[in-house]
Motif scaffolding. Structure first.
Motif, PDB file in Angstrom:
ATOM      1  N   CYS A  64       1.916   9.325 -14.476  1.00 43.61           N
ATOM      2  CA  CYS A  64       0.689   8.541 -14.328  1.00 43.61           C
ATOM      3  C   CYS A  64       0.915   7.100 -14.781  1.00 43.61           C
ATOM      4  O   CYS A  64       0.344   6.167 -14.207  1.00 43.61           O
ATOM      5  N   LEU A  65       1.751   6.916 -15.786  1.00 44.05           N
ATOM      6  CA  LEU A  65       2.066   5.559 -16.240  1.00 44.05           C
ATOM      7  C   LEU A  65       2.927   4.813 -15.224  1.00 44.05           C
ATOM      8  O   LEU A  65       2.708   3.632 -14.955  1.00 44.05           O
ATOM      9  N   LEU A  66       3.908   5.506 -14.642  1.00 44.00           N
ATOM     10  CA  LEU A  66       4.871   4.857 -13.751  1.00 44.00           C
ATOM     11  C   LEU A  66       4.466   4.879 -12.288  1.00 44.00           C
ATOM     12  O   LEU A  66       5.034   4.160 -11.470  1.00 44.00           O
ATOM     13  N   GLY A  67       3.505   5.730 -11.922  1.00 42.81           N
ATOM     14  CA  GLY A  67       3.110   5.897 -10.524  1.00 42.81           C
ATOM     15  C   GLY A  67       3.895   7.032  -9.891  1.00 42.81           C
ATOM     16  O   GLY A  67       4.979   7.389 -10.341  1.00 42.81           O
ATOM     17  N   PHE A  68       3.306   7.625  -8.867  1.00 39.10           N
ATOM     18  CA  PHE A  68       3.966   8.747  -8.185  1.00 39.10           C
ATOM     19  C   PHE A  68       3.396   8.891  -6.784  1.00 39.10           C
ATOM     20  O   PHE A  68       2.361   8.323  -6.441  1.00 39.10           O
ATOM     21  N   LYS A  69       4.098   9.667  -5.976  1.00 37.71           N
ATOM     22  CA  LYS A  69       3.657  10.000  -4.623  1.00 37.71           C
ATOM     23  C   LYS A  69       3.775  11.508  -4.483  1.00 37.71           C
ATOM     24  O   LYS A  69       4.815  12.084  -4.811  1.00 37.71           O
ATOM     25  N   LYS A  70       2.689  12.163  -4.023  1.00 37.68           N
ATOM     26  CA  LYS A  70       2.689  13.618  -3.920  1.00 37.68           C
ATOM     27  C   LYS A  70       1.812  14.061  -2.752  1.00 37.68           C
ATOM     28  O   LYS A  70       0.761  13.487  -2.507  1.00 37.68           O
ATOM     29  N   GLU A  71       2.284  15.114  -2.054  1.00 40.77           N
ATOM     30  CA  GLU A  71       1.516  15.696  -0.940  1.00 40.77           C
ATOM     31  C   GLU A  71       0.593  16.795  -1.444  1.00 40.77           C
ATOM     32  O   GLU A  71       0.951  17.554  -2.345  1.00 40.77           O
ATOM     33  N   TYR A  72      -0.578  16.894  -0.804  1.00 39.09           N
ATOM     34  CA  TYR A  72      -1.549  17.943  -1.107  1.00 39.09           C
ATOM     35  C   TYR A  72      -2.025  18.543   0.214  1.00 39.09           C
ATOM     36  O   TYR A  72      -2.038  17.874   1.239  1.00 39.09           O
ATOM     37  N   MET A  73      -2.425  19.795   0.162  1.00 38.10           N
ATOM     38  CA  MET A  73      -2.899  20.500   1.344  1.00 38.10           C
ATOM     39  C   MET A  73      -4.415  20.317   1.469  1.00 38.10           C
ATOM     40  O   MET A  73      -5.143  20.510   0.503  1.00 38.10           O
ATOM     41  N   ALA A  74      -4.861  19.956   2.668  1.00 33.09           N
ATOM     42  CA  ALA A  74      -6.295  19.874   2.967  1.00 33.09           C
ATOM     43  C   ALA A  74      -6.755  21.230   3.508  1.00 33.09           C
ATOM     44  O   ALA A  74      -5.938  22.067   3.904  1.00 33.09           O
ATOM     45  N   ILE A  75      -8.054  21.447   3.550  1.00 32.49           N
ATOM     46  CA  ILE A  75      -8.607  22.732   3.973  1.00 32.49           C
ATOM     47  C   ILE A  75      -8.278  23.045   5.437  1.00 32.49           C
ATOM     48  O   ILE A  75      -8.168  24.208   5.817  1.00 32.49           O
ATOM     49  N   ASP A  76      -8.053  22.009   6.243  1.00 31.54           N
ATOM     50  CA  ASP A  76      -7.741  22.234   7.659  1.00 31.54           C
ATOM     51  C   ASP A  76      -6.257  22.512   7.903  1.00 31.54           C
ATOM     52  O   ASP A  76      -5.813  22.633   9.041  1.00 31.54           O
ATOM     53  N   GLY A  77      -5.469  22.597   6.814  1.00 34.13           N
ATOM     54  CA  GLY A  77      -4.049  22.906   6.943  1.00 34.13           C
ATOM     55  C   GLY A  77      -3.152  21.692   7.035  1.00 34.13           C
ATOM     56  O   GLY A  77      -1.937  21.823   7.000  1.00 34.13           O
ATOM     57  N   THR A  78      -3.733  20.516   7.163  1.00 35.47           N
ATOM     58  CA  THR A  78      -2.924  19.299   7.213  1.00 35.47           C
ATOM     59  C   THR A  78      -2.605  18.849   5.795  1.00 35.47           C
ATOM     60  O   THR A  78      -3.184  19.331   4.824  1.00 35.47           O
ATOM     61  N   LYS A  79      -1.671  17.927   5.694  1.00 36.25           N
ATOM     62  CA  LYS A  79      -1.293  17.402   4.387  1.00 36.25           C
ATOM     63  C   LYS A  79      -1.825  15.983   4.230  1.00 36.25           C
ATOM     64  O   LYS A  79      -1.885  15.217   5.191  1.00 36.25           O
ATOM     65  N   VAL A  80      -2.209  15.662   3.001  1.00 33.76           N
ATOM     66  CA  VAL A  80      -2.599  14.304   2.646  1.00 33.76           C
ATOM     67  C   VAL A  80      -1.661  13.851   1.533  1.00 33.76           C
ATOM     68  O   VAL A  80      -1.102  14.677   0.809  1.00 33.76           O
ATOM     69  N   VAL A  81      -1.478  12.549   1.416  1.00 31.20           N
ATOM     70  CA  VAL A  81      -0.545  12.018   0.428  1.00 31.20           C
ATOM     71  C   VAL A  81      -1.289  11.130  -0.564  1.00 31.20           C
ATOM     72  O   VAL A  81      -1.998  10.206  -0.166  1.00 31.20           O
ATOM     73  N   VAL A  82      -1.114  11.446  -1.838  1.00 33.92           N
ATOM     74  CA  VAL A  82      -1.604  10.580  -2.899  1.00 33.92           C
ATOM     75  C   VAL A  82      -0.452   9.672  -3.287  1.00 33.92           C
ATOM     76  O   VAL A  82       0.622  10.151  -3.640  1.00 33.92           O
ATOM     77  N   ASP A  83      -0.691   8.374  -3.171  1.00 32.70           N
ATOM     78  CA  ASP A  83       0.281   7.370  -3.582  1.00 32.70           C
ATOM     79  C   ASP A  83      -0.325   6.658  -4.788  1.00 32.70           C
ATOM     80  O   ASP A  83      -0.989   5.632  -4.657  1.00 32.70           O
ATOM     81  N   ALA A  84      -0.129   7.256  -5.947  1.00 31.61           N
ATOM     82  CA  ALA A  84      -0.773   6.775  -7.167  1.00 31.61           C
ATOM     83  C   ALA A  84      -0.017   5.568  -7.718  1.00 31.61           C
ATOM     84  O   ALA A  84       1.201   5.607  -7.864  1.00 31.61           O
ATOM     85  N   PRO A  85      -0.732   4.514  -8.056  1.00 33.76           N
ATOM     86  CA  PRO A  85      -0.072   3.330  -8.605  1.00 33.76           C
ATOM     87  C   PRO A  85       0.276   3.522 -10.078  1.00 33.76           C
ATOM     88  O   PRO A  85      -0.130   4.501 -10.709  1.00 33.76           O
ATOM     89  N   GLU A  86       0.999   2.566 -10.620  1.00 32.39           N
ATOM     90  CA  GLU A  86       1.254   2.560 -12.062  1.00 32.39           C
ATOM     91  C   GLU A  86      -0.074   2.553 -12.803  1.00 32.39           C
ATOM     92  O   GLU A  86      -1.074   2.035 -12.303  1.00 32.39           O
ATOM     93  N   LEU A  87      -0.071   3.143 -13.986  1.00 29.99           N
ATOM     94  CA  LEU A  87      -1.239   3.178 -14.861  1.00 29.99           C
ATOM     95  C   LEU A  87      -2.443   3.875 -14.217  1.00 29.99           C
ATOM     96  O   LEU A  87      -3.585   3.437 -14.344  1.00 29.99           O
ATOM     97  N   THR A  88      -2.173   4.965 -13.520  1.00 33.70           N
ATOM     98  CA  THR A  88      -3.259   5.751 -12.932  1.00 33.70           C
ATOM     99  C   THR A  88      -4.080   6.366 -14.061  1.00 33.70           C
ATOM    100  O   THR A  88      -3.540   7.106 -14.888  1.00 33.70           O
ATOM    101  N   PRO A  89      -5.374   6.053 -14.128  1.00 32.00           N
ATOM    102  CA  PRO A  89      -6.178   6.565 -15.244  1.00 32.00           C
ATOM    103  C   PRO A  89      -6.482   8.055 -15.108  1.00 32.00           C
ATOM    104  O   PRO A  89      -6.516   8.594 -13.996  1.00 32.00           O
ATOM    105  N   HIS A  90      -6.718   8.692 -16.241  1.00 30.63           N
ATOM    106  CA  HIS A  90      -7.127  10.098 -16.275  1.00 30.63           C
ATOM    107  C   HIS A  90      -8.448  10.225 -15.511  1.00 30.63           C
ATOM    108  O   HIS A  90      -9.364   9.432 -15.681  1.00 30.63           O
TER     109      HIS A  90
END
Length: 136
Positions: A64-90
């Motif tokens: 969360c401090l450095l930033g990250f990129k991660k895929e998540y599954m949507a209800i329709d079966g497709t994937k979405v990508v979170v591209d979290a920046p540095e210092l992503t707050p809780h």
């Protein structure tokens, strides 16, 4: 009788099937069949309202401090990508429009899908980790 459950239904809704119930006592038409819906909780998605969905994920605080990129599954079966920046707050929510549940009475209306990032703290720190954090 085969029952068809439409997308987007929620607990408490009922589906009515006219004349599919019990036979009439006096030889008239059959009664109606009322199927009441009870939606079980999902292990991945939380449903805060009729059409929106949330997935909570715990990420290590260093990511969360450095930033990250991660895929998540949507209800329709497709994937979405979170591209979290540095210092992503809780508790930061990443919203994906139109990736939630369809409205049960109007399939043209689709809710949103939120991925909420929570910080996951370690259970214990080594002396070296403590020193690095103090130096930081």
């Amino acid at each position: 009788i085969e029952v068809s459950i439409p997308k987007g239904v929620e607990t408490g809704m009922a589906i009515n099937y006219p004349q599919e119930g019990h036979e009439s006592f006096d030889g008239g038409i059959n009664g109606d069949l009322h199927v009441k819906i009870n939606v079980q909780p999902h292990s991945y998605f939380t449903r805060p309202d009729e059409i929106n969905l949330i997935h909570y994920d715990e990420m290590p605080f260093n990511e969360c401090l450095l930033g990250f990129k991660k895929e998540y599954m949507a209800i329709d079966g497709t994937k979405v990508v979170v591209d979290a920046p540095e210092l992503t707050p809780h508790g930061k929510a990443f919203i994906f429009k139109g990736k939630g549940m369809p409205h049960p009475n109007n399939p043209n209306i689709v809710g949103d899908y939120a991925v909420v990032i929570n910080h996951k703290l370690p259970n214990k720190l080594t002396d070296e980790q403590k020193k690095k954090l103090k130096d930081f």
